[in-house]
Design a protein around this motif. Structure first.
Motif, mmCIF file in Angstrom:
data_model
loop_
_atom_site.group_PDB
_atom_site.id
_atom_site.type_symbol
_atom_site.label_atom_id
_atom_site.label_comp_id
_atom_site.label_asym_id
_atom_site.label_seq_id
_atom_site.Cartn_x
_atom_site.Cartn_y
_atom_site.Cartn_z
ATOM 1 N N GLN A 41 31.061 38.476 44.684
ATOM 2 C CA GLN A 41 30.247 39.022 43.594
ATOM 3 C C GLN A 41 29.660 37.909 42.728
ATOM 4 O OE1 GLN A 41 33.120 41.609 41.724
ATOM 5 N NE2 GLN A 41 33.358 42.842 43.570
ATOM 6 N N PHE A 42 30.480 36.951 42.346
ATOM 7 C CA PHE A 42 29.989 35.838 41.518
ATOM 8 C C PHE A 42 28.970 34.989 42.282
ATOM 9 C CE2 PHE A 42 34.194 35.582 38.879
ATOM 10 C CZ PHE A 42 33.868 36.787 38.284
ATOM 11 N N SER A 43 29.226 34.769 43.565
ATOM 12 C CA SER A 43 28.308 33.943 44.351
ATOM 13 C C SER A 43 26.942 34.594 44.467
ATOM 14 C CB SER A 43 28.898 33.675 45.737
ATOM 15 O OG SER A 43 30.054 32.857 45.642
ATOM 16 N N SER A 44 26.904 35.917 44.569
ATOM 17 C CA SER A 44 25.621 36.617 44.586
ATOM 18 C C SER A 44 24.869 36.373 43.285
ATOM 19 C CB SER A 44 25.836 38.122 44.788
ATOM 20 O OG SER A 44 26.294 38.410 46.091
ATOM 21 N N LEU A 45 25.586 36.425 42.173
ATOM 22 C CA LEU A 45 24.957 36.207 40.871
ATOM 23 C C LEU A 45 24.539 34.747 40.702
ATOM 24 C CD1 LEU A 45 27.317 38.352 38.595
ATOM 25 C CD2 LEU A 45 25.077 38.989 39.522
ATOM 26 N N ILE A 46 25.299 33.831 41.278
ATOM 27 C CA ILE A 46 24.962 32.401 41.179
ATOM 28 C C ILE A 46 23.647 32.104 41.895
ATOM 29 C CG2 ILE A 46 25.630 30.074 41.917
ATOM 30 C CD1 ILE A 46 28.576 30.979 41.452
ATOM 31 N N VAL A 47 23.527 32.540 43.148
ATOM 32 C CA VAL A 47 22.323 32.198 43.912
ATOM 33 C C VAL A 47 21.086 32.931 43.414
ATOM 34 C CG1 VAL A 47 23.637 31.579 45.974
ATOM 35 C CG2 VAL A 47 22.755 33.928 45.727
ATOM 36 N N THR A 48 21.280 34.050 42.688
ATOM 37 C CA THR A 48 20.125 34.767 42.133
ATOM 38 C C THR A 48 19.873 34.392 40.676
ATOM 39 O OG1 THR A 48 21.519 36.688 41.576
ATOM 40 C CG2 THR A 48 20.368 36.723 43.703
ATOM 41 N N GLY A 49 20.563 33.346 40.197
ATOM 42 C CA GLY A 49 20.299 32.813 38.874
ATOM 43 C C GLY A 49 20.831 33.613 37.707
ATOM 44 N N GLN A 50 21.858 34.432 37.953
ATOM 45 C CA GLN A 50 22.401 35.272 36.879
ATOM 46 C C GLN A 50 23.738 34.774 36.346
ATOM 47 O OE1 GLN A 50 21.844 39.657 37.487
ATOM 48 N NE2 GLN A 50 21.209 39.047 39.540
ATOM 49 N N MET A 51 24.299 33.757 36.976
ATOM 50 C CA MET A 51 25.579 33.209 36.534
ATOM 51 C C MET A 51 25.648 31.734 36.899
ATOM 52 S SD MET A 51 29.507 34.280 37.656
ATOM 53 C CE MET A 51 29.730 35.662 36.522
ATOM 54 N N ALA A 52 26.180 30.936 36.009
ATOM 55 C CA ALA A 52 26.382 29.519 36.310
ATOM 56 C C ALA A 52 27.645 29.356 37.152
ATOM 57 C CB ALA A 52 26.512 28.723 35.018
ATOM 58 N N ARG A 53 27.620 28.417 38.073
ATOM 59 C CA ARG A 53 28.790 28.186 38.922
ATOM 60 C C ARG A 53 30.001 27.824 38.091
ATOM 61 N NH1 ARG A 53 31.170 23.839 41.916
ATOM 62 N NH2 ARG A 53 32.049 24.566 43.919
ATOM 63 N N GLU A 54 29.807 27.051 37.019
ATOM 64 C CA GLU A 54 30.904 26.648 36.143
ATOM 65 C C GLU A 54 31.566 27.869 35.503
ATOM 66 O OE1 GLU A 54 27.838 25.407 36.082
ATOM 67 O OE2 GLU A 54 28.322 23.517 37.118
ATOM 68 N N GLU A 55 30.764 28.849 35.106
ATOM 69 C CA GLU A 55 31.313 30.077 34.522
ATOM 70 C C GLU A 55 32.141 30.830 35.550
ATOM 71 O OE1 GLU A 55 29.863 34.376 32.657
ATOM 72 O OE2 GLU A 55 28.357 32.849 33.166
ATOM 73 N N ALA A 56 31.641 30.901 36.767
ATOM 74 C CA ALA A 56 32.369 31.591 37.831
ATOM 75 C C ALA A 56 33.705 30.909 38.115
ATOM 76 C CB ALA A 56 31.513 31.635 39.106
ATOM 77 N N LEU A 57 33.694 29.582 38.199
ATOM 78 C CA LEU A 57 34.937 28.846 38.448
ATOM 79 C C LEU A 57 35.946 29.070 37.334
ATOM 80 C CD1 LEU A 57 33.452 25.489 39.786
ATOM 81 C CD2 LEU A 57 34.772 27.169 41.100
ATOM 82 N N GLU A 58 35.461 29.127 36.102
ATOM 83 C CA GLU A 58 36.349 29.367 34.959
ATOM 84 C C GLU A 58 36.970 30.750 35.041
ATOM 85 O OE1 GLU A 58 36.145 29.528 30.053
ATOM 86 O OE2 GLU A 58 34.485 28.636 31.189
ATOM 87 N N LYS A 59 36.164 31.750 35.397
ATOM 88 C CA LYS A 59 36.689 33.109 35.520
ATOM 89 C C LYS A 59 37.709 33.205 36.654
ATOM 90 C CE LYS A 59 32.650 35.616 33.684
ATOM 91 N NZ LYS A 59 33.345 36.351 32.617
ATOM 92 N N LEU A 60 37.483 32.463 37.726
ATOM 93 C CA LEU A 60 38.389 32.513 38.869
ATOM 94 C C LEU A 60 39.727 31.838 38.595
ATOM 95 C CD1 LEU A 60 35.812 31.811 41.728
ATOM 96 C CD2 LEU A 60 37.096 33.935 41.383
ATOM 97 N N GLU A 61 39.804 31.080 37.513
ATOM 98 C CA GLU A 61 41.079 30.482 37.117
ATOM 99 C C GLU A 61 42.077 31.550 36.687
ATOM 100 O OE1 GLU A 61 42.259 27.297 37.094
ATOM 101 O OE2 GLU A 61 40.478 26.788 38.279
ATOM 102 N N ASN A 62 41.556 32.689 36.233
ATOM 103 C CA ASN A 62 42.408 33.799 35.796
ATOM 104 C C ASN A 62 42.617 34.770 36.951
ATOM 105 O OD1 ASN A 62 42.540 32.919 33.037
ATOM 106 N ND2 ASN A 62 40.433 33.623 32.799
ATOM 107 N N PRO A 63 43.710 35.511 36.953
ATOM 108 C CA PRO A 63 43.973 36.464 38.038
ATOM 109 C C PRO A 63 42.856 37.483 38.154
ATOM 110 C CG PRO A 63 45.919 36.185 36.637
ATOM 111 C CD PRO A 63 44.788 35.495 35.939
ATOM 112 N N ALA A 64 42.684 38.011 39.366
ATOM 113 C CA ALA A 64 41.652 39.014 39.596
ATOM 114 C C ALA A 64 41.962 40.312 38.866
ATOM 115 C CB ALA A 64 41.515 39.286 41.090
ATOM 116 N N TYR A 65 43.195 40.476 38.466
ATOM 117 C CA TYR A 65 43.674 41.728 37.891
ATOM 118 C C TYR A 65 44.398 41.443 36.589
ATOM 119 C CZ TYR A 65 45.268 46.602 38.591
ATOM 120 O OH TYR A 65 45.477 47.953 38.508
#
Length: 378
Positions: free
Chosen positions: A292-316
């Motif tokens: 989901q984050f990668s889709s937003l990254i390649v379409t310019g809706q999310m920065a990769r750094e933001e996605a990596l930060e969110k992935l540091e936390n559990p999915a749940y």
């Protein structure tokens, strides 16, 4: 030999997808597929709008003299909710809001659907899946050891919609599927094709306890061949023909109708919340946020750094895990302990059961060759 861990230099897909490959710059095949296959053929400018206007004209003509000119499949999530608003308010269509209740709606989803039909003055048709059969089928998938235990819910959604369109001779079905937020697909080992009725029946035959009499089923040949070419029923994805930004859509719906956002994509279903947020990452190490984050990254809706930060936390959210385990177990009529036992069953893949995978393997490249679909191997 275990593969060394690696993550894409462009998005956040990693080697939890066992089939992932990287080029000499460390960019994964998901990103390369987007850049070479999807992006060049995905038009959200005047070309896309021209095609959308032509489609809208055909829909209006086909629905002339009828109470509605198309059906819109609505789950209560952002994509289908925004599509419904768009169809009525911007495109001037007269959609029938079609919802499938498989027994797992969150209260937020119920509220959002109610707000849509109230503010847009639309009619709602709700198809309720027989719970006893649904429950038995979902337990069968738990017992199968497969990752894709959400298949019964997804299969029921589309099968019900296709059946309704066929019975009522509705020529157009609108869905919120789109490249903007879904251009990257879940690896097939994570989520096998939900439309494979052969596999669904095989799993139920092995692990089910009651006959499936009312449960709706479909197949890849039914909706890819029979519906469009025999019955003349088209499935359209309007969000692919115009700019679609997820956060902007959320803001609009919040302002216009008081729409309530969810913590994550697909969390309008309480089962999907449990499945994608807890079951997949805990049992298999598959975190669908990466897709989901990668889709937003390649379409310019999310920065990769933001996605990596969110992935540091559990999915749940850890605070709700125990509560949702109890909810799912109680709903399915099993103990929490039994649900936990399913978590530790031997891991299986779609290859361990009968399937129509050969049809998908032949059909998908052919659809791309004919220009009927764009995208990669997944």
């Amino acid at each position: 030999m275990e593969r060394a861990y690696r993550i894409c230099a462009s998005c956040v897909m990693d080697t939890s997808d066992s089939a992932i490959t990287f080029d000499e710059h460390g960019v994964c095949d998901h990103c390369l597929t987007f850049e070479t296959k999807i992006k060049p053929n995905w038009h959200t400018d005047v070309r896309g709008r021209t095609e959308l206007d032509k489609t809208v004209a055909r829909i209006k003509a086909a629905g002339k003299g009828r109470n509605f000119d198309c059906i819109v499949g609505v789950s209560g999530g952002i994509d289908s909710s925004y599509l419904t608003w768009l169809a009525k308010e911007e495109l001037g269509l007269r959609p029938l809001v079609f919802h499938v209740d498989a027994g797992w709606n969150s209260q937020e989803a119920v509220n959002n659907i109610e707000r849509l039909i109230e503010h847009l003055h639309l009619d709602l048709y709700t198809h309720v899946i027989d719970w006893e059969e649904m429950c038995d089928l979902q337990l069968a998938f738990f017992k199968s050891g497969l990752p894709h235990i959400d298949t019964p819910q997804d299969h029921a959604f589309f099968a019900s919609m296709y059946k309704f369109a066929t019975e009522h001779d509705v020529k157009y079905i609108l869905t919120g599927a789109n490249y903007s937020t879904e251009c990257m697909r879940n690896p097939i080992e994570w989520m096998y094709y939900q439309s494979d009725a052969m596999q669904l029946r095989d799993i139920h035959k092995r692990f089910g306890t009651r006959a499936l009499v009312k449960f709706p089923t479909t197949s890849i040949l039914y909706h890819k061949v029979y519906l469009p070419y025999i019955k003349g029923i088209r499935v359209e994805r309007p969000l692919n023909y115009m700019p679609y930004h997820k956060e902007e859509a959320i803001r609009l719906l919040k302002e216009k109708i008081g729409w309530q956002p969810y913590p994550r994509k697909h969390f309008e279903s309480r089962f999907t919340r449990f499945y994608e947020g807890y079951w997949l990452p805990t049992r298999f190490g598959y975190d669908t946020r990466r897709v989901q984050f990668s889709s937003l990254i390649v379409t310019g809706q999310m920065a990769r750094e933001e996605a990596l930060e969110k992935l540091e936390n559990p999915a749940y959210d850890p605070e709700t895990i125990a509560h949702d385990k109890e909810f799912v177990a109680t709903k399915l009529g099993v103990s929490v302990e039994e649900l936990e036992r399913y978590l530790h069953l031997p891991k299986r893949t779609y290859r361990d059961y009968r399937s129509q995978s050969r049809i998908y393997a032949i059909g998908a490249p052919m659809m791309r060759l004919l220009g009927l679909e764009i995208g990669g191997k997944r």
